[in-house]
Enzyme design. Structure first.
Site, PDB file in Angstrom:
ATOM      1  N   GLY A 131       0.842  -1.288  -0.219  1.00 41.67           N
ATOM      2  CA  GLY A 131       0.005  -0.149  -0.204  1.00 41.67           C
ATOM      3  C   GLY A 131       0.764   1.384  -0.087  1.00 41.67           C
ATOM      4  O   GLY A 131       0.392   2.464  -0.575  1.00 41.67           O
ATOM      5  N   ASP A 133       4.423   1.671  -1.261  1.00 37.02           N
ATOM      6  CA  ASP A 133       5.106   1.383  -2.484  1.00 37.02           C
ATOM      7  C   ASP A 133       4.047   0.597  -3.636  1.00 37.02           C
ATOM      8  O   ASP A 133       4.415  -0.727  -3.517  1.00 37.02           O
ATOM      9  CB  ASP A 133       6.325   0.930  -2.280  1.00 37.02           C
ATOM     10  CG  ASP A 133       7.084   1.158  -3.889  1.00 37.02           C
ATOM     11  OD1 ASP A 133       6.637   1.562  -4.537  1.00 37.02           O
ATOM     12  OD2 ASP A 133       8.365   0.472  -3.781  1.00 37.02           O
ATOM     13  N   SER A 154      -0.665  -3.198  -3.838  1.00 42.38           N
ATOM     14  CA  SER A 154      -1.210  -4.284  -4.704  1.00 42.38           C
ATOM     15  C   SER A 154      -0.736  -3.692  -6.030  1.00 42.38           C
ATOM     16  O   SER A 154      -1.252  -2.688  -6.658  1.00 42.38           O
ATOM     17  CB  SER A 154      -2.692  -4.460  -4.452  1.00 42.38           C
ATOM     18  OG  SER A 154      -2.632  -5.120  -3.164  1.00 42.38           O
ATOM     19  N   ASN A 179      -8.391   4.858   4.044  1.00 44.32           N
ATOM     20  CA  ASN A 179      -8.211   5.060   2.446  1.00 44.32           C
ATOM     21  C   ASN A 179      -9.341   4.277   1.801  1.00 44.32           C
ATOM     22  O   ASN A 179      -9.799   3.037   2.285  1.00 44.32           O
ATOM     23  CB  ASN A 179      -6.781   4.469   2.196  1.00 44.32           C
ATOM     24  CG  ASN A 179      -6.603   3.073   2.041  1.00 44.32           C
ATOM     25  OD1 ASN A 179      -7.007   2.741   0.715  1.00 44.32           O
ATOM     26  ND2 ASN A 179      -6.277   2.400   2.976  1.00 44.32           N
ATOM     27  N   SER A 275      -9.087  -6.707   0.542  1.00 43.65           N
ATOM     28  CA  SER A 275      -9.275  -5.180   0.520  1.00 43.65           C
ATOM     29  C   SER A 275     -10.659  -4.753   0.518  1.00 43.65           C
ATOM     30  O   SER A 275     -11.474  -5.262  -0.273  1.00 43.65           O
ATOM     31  CB  SER A 275      -8.444  -4.529  -0.659  1.00 43.65           C
ATOM     32  OG  SER A 275      -8.879  -3.243  -1.068  1.00 43.65           O
ATOM     33  N   PRO A 276     -11.201  -3.950   1.500  1.00 49.53           N
ATOM     34  CA  PRO A 276     -12.427  -3.604   1.131  1.00 49.53           C
ATOM     35  C   PRO A 276     -12.916  -2.454   0.276  1.00 49.53           C
ATOM     36  O   PRO A 276     -14.208  -2.017  -0.075  1.00 49.53           O
ATOM     37  CB  PRO A 276     -12.780  -2.751   2.894  1.00 49.53           C
ATOM     38  CG  PRO A 276     -11.621  -2.008   2.947  1.00 49.53           C
ATOM     39  CD  PRO A 276     -10.319  -3.017   2.493  1.00 49.53           C
ATOM     40  N   THR A 346      -6.991  -3.550   6.255  1.00 48.33           N
ATOM     41  CA  THR A 346      -7.647  -2.489   7.040  1.00 48.33           C
ATOM     42  C   THR A 346      -9.129  -3.123   7.235  1.00 48.33           C
ATOM     43  O   THR A 346      -9.604  -4.109   6.813  1.00 48.33           O
ATOM     44  CB  THR A 346      -7.851  -1.349   6.146  1.00 48.33           C
ATOM     45  OG1 THR A 346      -8.258  -1.885   4.907  1.00 48.33           O
ATOM     46  CG2 THR A 346      -6.538  -0.762   5.854  1.00 48.33           C
ATOM     47  N   GLY A 368      -4.219   1.762  11.420  1.00 51.23           N
ATOM     48  CA  GLY A 368      -3.533   2.516  12.411  1.00 51.23           C
ATOM     49  C   GLY A 368      -3.884   1.902  13.803  1.00 51.23           C
ATOM     50  O   GLY A 368      -4.356   0.739  13.942  1.00 51.23           O
TER      51      GLY A 368
END
Length: 600
Positions: A131, A133, A154, A179, A275-276, A346, A368
């Site tokens: 996420g 790079d 990704s 994000n 990934s959502p 996330t 986080g």
């Protein structure tokens, strides 16, 4: 005192200087004129130049050291003046620049940080998550900052812009971020070009690692066989594979393409199904769908012909999964031969996180510090569902060395960071490693690897399939015993019912017979005969017995004397009674000495 005259009063009409009779003679000095005495001496010039140059060098050296406070307290606050996505781009551009422009880790990793992952050695257990790079632009810049594990992506097969901006939000009060990038990627082709260019640059600077056939500029070599694909001993390079938004939901082709194209340049291939921000992607975490996907990926990976060995394959899942769903993931991993799991991506949850930022309602995946308890719980659950040889990479909300150690105690082989790197700056890897070393020194563990190994050994893992078969066997035995008892009870109840029916039938017959007798006006002949016999039996007196009782072998007793006494006038002696009847006497003698009625 004579009054001084002005310069104008001393100029004549022709513009010539006229001497005033009362003027005082003073030398005329032009303004700004310098004398030799006003210039700096050579020692002073040397000192000032030295201070300027030395200060500049010190500032540059301070900049190059990632641990310097300059980065965390000066550069990072400046970066936060930009919107989050712009700041993200600037950070990637800085770390993708020439080596002389990049800060780097000036510290030394202690032996307590050494570990291994998938059988590959690592100088430290701290990695950067996918996420940051996305397009393989800053691999070496990230390794120079002290990361032992770098994951790019990704990466999707075809270029796609992702979701509309704004799509990245800071939650500074919560040390978190949201994000909804949506797999913005330049595609497999761009990532492959970057990976090849990196190998080619390494081949030019290290020709001894490559055969002479790769010396020409037109040849693109693969990473050498005696080095990992990261091109750095003790470091691992991973490529995270994603799926295009326009691809069919039930198709695995995007991941197959990634394995085929990028597999030869990666130590680890990560299958991102969590990934959502891509519609339908998280549905791939279901057991049957995931099992089919991972099976296809492993089959394609096994086709890679490389003398250095095959890249490892890991799957990245979310911590939003429940215990049963995590069990399905673990089962799919065990059945398909996947090498490891990354937990977690996330989260889409917001309730119960105690968020304070005004951006908390933004749509997207949250990362986080608030994510850490849920990621830790998911790691703990999965560790008990997997055999020791399948490692777990802990990711999600790790911001301190204490967080990293807790992940290791839960069973994670290494950890990854992302959001804390964005808040603390380029010195985060060094600071985190120093905190881990300090935390390890407080406990009884010799190092990170020993801590992970002790946790893995202490977990008694039982193969759920074998355990399930044993459970079914025990349940079947218990069921059989229960059925046997039920059959016995059924037989008992059946016999009781038959007996009750027979008694009931006899009672009915007796009642019917009684009714018949009453109707005929008297008892039946049979009952009359029985009554007479009973009356005779009651009126019969027992005969007097003199002498011993004869006991017969058939169990009956004869109430007659064995021998009559001479005192009885009516019963002559037995010998006299049998006298003159030799045949009958012999027959009687044989009877009482043998046979069924012999005397005892």
């Amino acid at each position: 005192m004579p009054r001084p005259t002005s310069l104008v009063s001393r100029l004549g009409s022709a513009g010539k200087l006229v001497q005033s009779p009362n003027a005082t003679h003073r030398p005329l000095r032009l303004p700004g004129q310098r004398h030799a005495s006003t210039f700096q001496s050579a020692p002073r010039r040397f000192l000032s130049t030295t201070l300027i140059v030395g200060g500049s060098v010190a500032l540059i050296a301070y900049y190059y050291d990632s641990r310097s406070l300059l980065h965390e307290h000066v550069i990072m606050p400046v970066m936060r003046l930009f919107d989050p996505e712009t700041g993200h781009r600037l950070a990637v551009r800085l770390l993708s620049g020439p080596k002389w422009t990049r800060p780097r880790d000036r510290g030394v990793d202690g032996p307590e940080l050494k570990t291994e992952l998938f059988g590959l050695p690592l100088v430290n257990p701290v990695g950067i998550a996918a996420g940051f790079d996305k397009d393989a632009q800053a691999i070496d810049g990230l390794f120079d900052l002290g990361f032992g594990y770098v994951e790019i992506g990704s990466v999707t097969p075809e270029p796609q812009p992702g979701n509309p901006e704004p799509r990245f939000f800071r939650l500074s009060e919560d040390q978190a971020a949201i994000n909804r990038y949506g797999f913005n990627s330049l595609g497999h082709g761009h990532a492959l070009g970057k990976l090849r260019a990196r190998v080619y640059a390494f081949a030019r600077s290290n020709p001894s690692y490559f055969p002479s056939s790769h010396s020409s500029s037109s040849s693109i070599p693969l990473p050498p066989s005696d080095l990992p694909r990261s091109l750095r001993p003790g470091h691992i390079l991973a490529v995270n594979l994603g799926k295009n938004k326009t691809s069919a939901a039930d198709s695995n082709e995007d991941y197959i393409k990634g394995v085929k194209m990028l597999g030869p340049y990666a130590d680890v291939l990560v299958i991102n199904v969590s990934s959502p921000n891509t519609p339908g992607l998280r549905a791939l975490q279901g057991r049957q769908v995931l099992e089919r996907l991972l099976k296809d990926v492993v089959e394609e990976r096994n086709k890679i012909k490389d003398e250095r060995g095959l890249p490892k394959v890991a799957v990245k899942v979310a911590c939003d999964l429940g215990e049963e769903e995590l069990g399905d993931v673990a089962l799919a991993v065990r059945r398909t031969g996947i090498d490891g799991i990354i937990v977690s991506n996330t989260t889409i949850r917001r309730e119960g996180l105690g968020l304070r930022s005004s951006n908390q309602s933004q749509i997207g995946g949250l990362s986080g510090k608030p994510l850490f308890p849920y990621a830790l719980e998911a790691v703990t659950t999965l560790r008990s569902l997997l055999p020791p040889e399948i490692p777990i990479i802990g990711c999600g909300g790790i911001s301190t060395g204490a967080d990293a150690v807790k992940m290791a105690q839960a069973g994670a082989s290494i950890v990854q960071i992302y959001t804390s790197f964005g808040f603390r700056g380029v010195g985060t890897p060094r600071l985190l490693k120093d905190e881990i070393s300090a935390k390890l020194s407080e406990g009884s563990s010799k190092g990170w690897h020993d801590l992970v190994e002790s946790r893995t050994r202490s977990t008694t893992w039982v193969d759920p399939l074998k355990s399930g078969l044993e459970t079914l066997k025990r349940e079947a035995q218990g069921l059989g015993e229960m059925l046997r008892r039920m059959n016995e009870e059924d037989d008992t109840r059946r016999l009781m019912k038959e007996a009750e029916a027979a008694l009931s039938e006899s009672s009915k017959v007796a009642e019917a017979q009684l009714v018949t007798e009453e109707a005929e006006g008297g008892p039946t002949p049979a009952s009359d005969t029985q009554a007479k016999l009973l009356e005779e039996e009651q009126n019969t007196e027992p005969l007097p017995v003199d002498g011993p009782i004869l006991v017969l072998t058939d169990g009956s007793a004869a109430d007659r004397p064995a021998e009559a006494t001479s005192e009885d006038p009516e019963m002559p002696p037995l010998s006299e009674n049998l006298e003159g009847r030799d045949g009958e006497a012999e027959h009687w003698r044989n009877t009482v000495t043998s046979g069924d009625r012999r005397l005892v």
